[in-house]
Design a protein around this motif. Structure first.
Motif, PDB file in Angstrom:
ATOM      1  N   THR A  76     -19.264  -6.544  11.852  1.00 11.58           N
ATOM      2  CA  THR A  76     -20.591  -7.178  11.657  1.00 11.58           C
ATOM      3  C   THR A  76     -20.953  -6.979  10.311  1.00 11.58           C
ATOM      4  O   THR A  76     -22.300  -6.881   9.867  1.00 11.58           O
ATOM      5  N   THR A  77     -20.233  -7.609   9.396  1.00 14.28           N
ATOM      6  CA  THR A  77     -20.273  -7.031   7.870  1.00 14.28           C
ATOM      7  C   THR A  77     -20.060  -8.190   6.977  1.00 14.28           C
ATOM      8  O   THR A  77     -18.882  -8.794   7.163  1.00 14.28           O
ATOM      9  N   VAL A  78     -20.785  -8.605   6.107  1.00 16.02           N
ATOM     10  CA  VAL A  78     -20.360  -9.492   4.945  1.00 16.02           C
ATOM     11  C   VAL A  78     -20.133  -8.803   3.624  1.00 16.02           C
ATOM     12  O   VAL A  78     -21.027  -7.978   3.361  1.00 16.02           O
ATOM     13  N   TYR A  79     -19.436  -9.099   2.918  1.00  9.95           N
ATOM     14  CA  TYR A  79     -19.118  -8.658   1.453  1.00  9.95           C
ATOM     15  C   TYR A  79     -19.490  -9.556   0.431  1.00  9.95           C
ATOM     16  O   TYR A  79     -19.138 -11.001   0.532  1.00  9.95           O
ATOM     17  N   LEU A  80     -19.701  -9.190  -1.013  1.00 14.58           N
ATOM     18  CA  LEU A  80     -19.693  -9.824  -1.972  1.00 14.58           C
ATOM     19  C   LEU A  80     -19.284  -8.951  -3.256  1.00 14.58           C
ATOM     20  O   LEU A  80     -19.795  -8.206  -3.524  1.00 14.58           O
ATOM     21  N   LEU A  81     -17.837  -9.619  -3.481  1.00 14.87           N
ATOM     22  CA  LEU A  81     -17.099  -8.846  -4.495  1.00 14.87           C
ATOM     23  C   LEU A  81     -17.602  -9.639  -5.855  1.00 14.87           C
ATOM     24  O   LEU A  81     -17.430 -10.599  -6.055  1.00 14.87           O
ATOM     25  N   MET A  82     -18.178  -8.628  -6.764  1.00 18.20           N
ATOM     26  CA  MET A  82     -18.507  -9.384  -7.861  1.00 18.20           C
ATOM     27  C   MET A  82     -17.870  -8.725  -9.231  1.00 18.20           C
ATOM     28  O   MET A  82     -17.712  -7.585  -9.436  1.00 18.20           O
ATOM     29  N   ASN A  83     -16.906  -9.621  -9.739  1.00 18.52           N
ATOM     30  CA  ASN A  83     -16.106  -9.379 -10.755  1.00 18.52           C
ATOM     31  C   ASN A  83     -16.541  -9.864 -12.158  1.00 18.52           C
ATOM     32  O   ASN A  83     -17.485 -10.821 -12.101  1.00 18.52           O
ATOM     33  N   ASN A  84     -16.119  -9.240 -13.389  1.00 17.17           N
ATOM     34  CA  ASN A  84     -16.669  -9.693 -14.774  1.00 17.17           C
ATOM     35  C   ASN A  84     -18.058  -9.915 -14.625  1.00 17.17           C
ATOM     36  O   ASN A  84     -18.632 -11.055 -15.088  1.00 17.17           O
ATOM     37  N   LEU A  85     -18.869  -9.038 -14.258  1.00 15.12           N
ATOM     38  CA  LEU A  85     -20.452  -9.296 -14.247  1.00 15.12           C
ATOM     39  C   LEU A  85     -20.907  -9.291 -15.837  1.00 15.12           C
ATOM     40  O   LEU A  85     -20.233  -8.913 -16.712  1.00 15.12           O
ATOM     41  N   LYS A  86     -21.959 -10.055 -15.649  1.00 14.99           N
ATOM     42  CA  LYS A  86     -22.493 -10.390 -16.975  1.00 14.99           C
ATOM     43  C   LYS A  86     -24.012 -10.108 -16.617  1.00 14.99           C
ATOM     44  O   LYS A  86     -24.603  -9.807 -15.642  1.00 14.99           O
ATOM     45  N   PRO A  87     -24.699  -9.794 -18.011  1.00 14.29           N
ATOM     46  CA  PRO A  87     -26.201  -9.159 -18.043  1.00 14.29           C
ATOM     47  C   PRO A  87     -26.841 -10.127 -17.021  1.00 14.29           C
ATOM     48  O   PRO A  87     -28.010  -9.848 -16.586  1.00 14.29           O
ATOM     49  N   GLU A  88     -26.675 -11.530 -17.156  1.00 11.26           N
ATOM     50  CA  GLU A  88     -27.331 -12.373 -16.355  1.00 11.26           C
ATOM     51  C   GLU A  88     -27.423 -12.442 -14.856  1.00 11.26           C
ATOM     52  O   GLU A  88     -27.813 -13.249 -14.042  1.00 11.26           O
ATOM     53  N   ASP A  89     -26.576 -11.502 -14.425  1.00  6.07           N
ATOM     54  CA  ASP A  89     -26.136 -11.260 -13.131  1.00  6.07           C
ATOM     55  C   ASP A  89     -27.379 -10.330 -12.535  1.00  6.07           C
ATOM     56  O   ASP A  89     -27.382 -10.177 -11.374  1.00  6.07           O
ATOM     57  N   THR A  90     -27.868  -9.538 -13.413  1.00  2.00           N
ATOM     58  CA  THR A  90     -29.205  -8.835 -13.126  1.00  2.00           C
ATOM     59  C   THR A  90     -30.043  -9.534 -12.360  1.00  2.00           C
ATOM     60  O   THR A  90     -30.673 -10.237 -12.651  1.00  2.00           O
ATOM     61  N   ALA A  91     -30.029  -8.592 -10.852  1.00  2.00           N
ATOM     62  CA  ALA A  91     -30.907  -9.230 -10.150  1.00  2.00           C
ATOM     63  C   ALA A  91     -31.207  -8.462  -8.733  1.00  2.00           C
ATOM     64  O   ALA A  91     -30.183  -7.482  -8.576  1.00  2.00           O
ATOM     65  N   ASN A  92     -32.044  -8.687  -8.002  1.00  2.00           N
ATOM     66  CA  ASN A  92     -32.225  -8.103  -6.517  1.00  2.00           C
ATOM     67  C   ASN A  92     -31.376  -9.036  -5.638  1.00  2.00           C
ATOM     68  O   ASN A  92     -31.692 -10.161  -5.691  1.00  2.00           O
ATOM     69  N   TYR A  93     -30.421  -8.443  -5.067  1.00  2.00           N
ATOM     70  CA  TYR A  93     -29.631  -9.380  -3.985  1.00  2.00           C
ATOM     71  C   TYR A  93     -29.813  -9.140  -2.794  1.00  2.00           C
ATOM     72  O   TYR A  93     -29.885  -8.173  -2.313  1.00  2.00           O
ATOM     73  N   TYR A  94     -30.053 -10.180  -2.028  1.00  2.00           N
ATOM     74  CA  TYR A  94     -30.338 -10.230  -0.729  1.00  2.00           C
ATOM     75  C   TYR A  94     -29.410 -11.129   0.310  1.00  2.00           C
ATOM     76  O   TYR A  94     -28.709 -12.003  -0.217  1.00  2.00           O
ATOM     77  N   CYS A  95     -29.316 -10.518   1.427  1.00  2.00           N
ATOM     78  CA  CYS A  95     -28.164 -11.464   2.525  1.00  2.00           C
ATOM     79  C   CYS A  95     -29.164 -12.084   3.222  1.00  2.00           C
ATOM     80  O   CYS A  95     -30.344 -11.634   3.612  1.00  2.00           O
ATOM     81  N   ALA A  96     -28.732 -13.245   3.912  1.00  2.00           N
ATOM     82  CA  ALA A  96     -29.489 -13.839   5.168  1.00  2.00           C
ATOM     83  C   ALA A  96     -28.449 -14.386   6.018  1.00  2.00           C
ATOM     84  O   ALA A  96     -27.315 -14.418   5.585  1.00  2.00           O
ATOM     85  N   SER A  97     -28.959 -14.745   7.051  1.00  2.00           N
ATOM     86  CA  SER A  97     -28.348 -15.254   8.177  1.00  2.00           C
ATOM     87  C   SER A  97     -28.778 -16.249   9.097  1.00  2.00           C
ATOM     88  O   SER A  97     -30.099 -16.155   9.320  1.00  2.00           O
ATOM     89  N   ASP A  98     -28.236 -17.226   9.449  1.00  2.00           N
ATOM     90  CA  ASP A  98     -28.758 -18.245  10.443  1.00  2.00           C
ATOM     91  C   ASP A  98     -27.620 -18.872  11.381  1.00  2.00           C
ATOM     92  O   ASP A  98     -26.581 -18.978  10.733  1.00  2.00           O
ATOM     93  N   LEU A  99     -27.857 -19.512  12.433  1.00  2.00           N
ATOM     94  CA  LEU A  99     -26.868 -20.422  12.757  1.00  2.00           C
ATOM     95  C   LEU A  99     -26.605 -21.533  12.291  1.00  2.00           C
ATOM     96  O   LEU A  99     -25.527 -22.170  12.508  1.00  2.00           O
ATOM     97  N   SER A 100     -27.571 -22.041  11.205  1.00  2.00           N
ATOM     98  CA  SER A 100     -27.459 -23.208  10.986  1.00  2.00           C
ATOM     99  C   SER A 100     -26.952 -23.092   9.400  1.00  2.00           C
ATOM    100  O   SER A 100     -27.385 -22.502   8.545  1.00  2.00           O
TER     101      SER A 100
END
Length: 122
Positions: A76-100
């Motif tokens: 029951t886990t989702v992953y986000l592999l982030m490569n070649n990160l850039k300064p503009e990727d700086t942020a607070n990252y949230y996960c979300a879920s829905d049947l839709s």
């Protein structure tokens, strides 16, 4: 229903991070999952989405070719592999879920986790 994101941190430009989002408190079955991010002073934006089966994925243009979303339904886990990160990727990252799927893509999902901070230095 609880979603717990983890895996954020400080990384240099060009580096990689893998975010995880663990779901608990309900059946994971049938739920689409998504990642969003919000930088200081900016609106929350869509990053990526994955269908329950894992066969369908979507990415924001800004991350295509660099980020990969995946899921392990047994864990029951989702992953986000982030490569070649850039300064503009700086942020607070949230996960979300829905049947839709459309609600996840639109950022109106019923379930949200607390964010994990990603900071990319130049």
């Amino acid at each position: 229903v609880q979603l717990q994101a983890s895996g954020g941190g400080l990384v240099q430009a060009g580096g990689s991070l893998r975010l995880s989002c663990a779901a608990s408190g309900r059946s994971f079955s049938g739920y689409d999952m998504g990642w969003f991010r919000q930088a200081p002073g900016k609106e929350r934006e869509f990053v990526s989405r994955i269908s329950w089966s894992g066969r369908n994925t979507d990415y924001a243009d800004s991350v295509k070719g660099r980020f990969t979303i995946s899921r392990d339904n047994a864990r029951t886990t989702v992953y986000l592999l982030m490569n070649n990160l850039k300064p503009e990727d700086t942020a607070n990252y949230y996960c979300a879920s829905d049947l839709s799927p459309s609600k996840v893509a639109a950022g109106t999902a019923n379930y949200w986790g607390k964010g994990t901070q990603v900071t990319v230095s130049s």
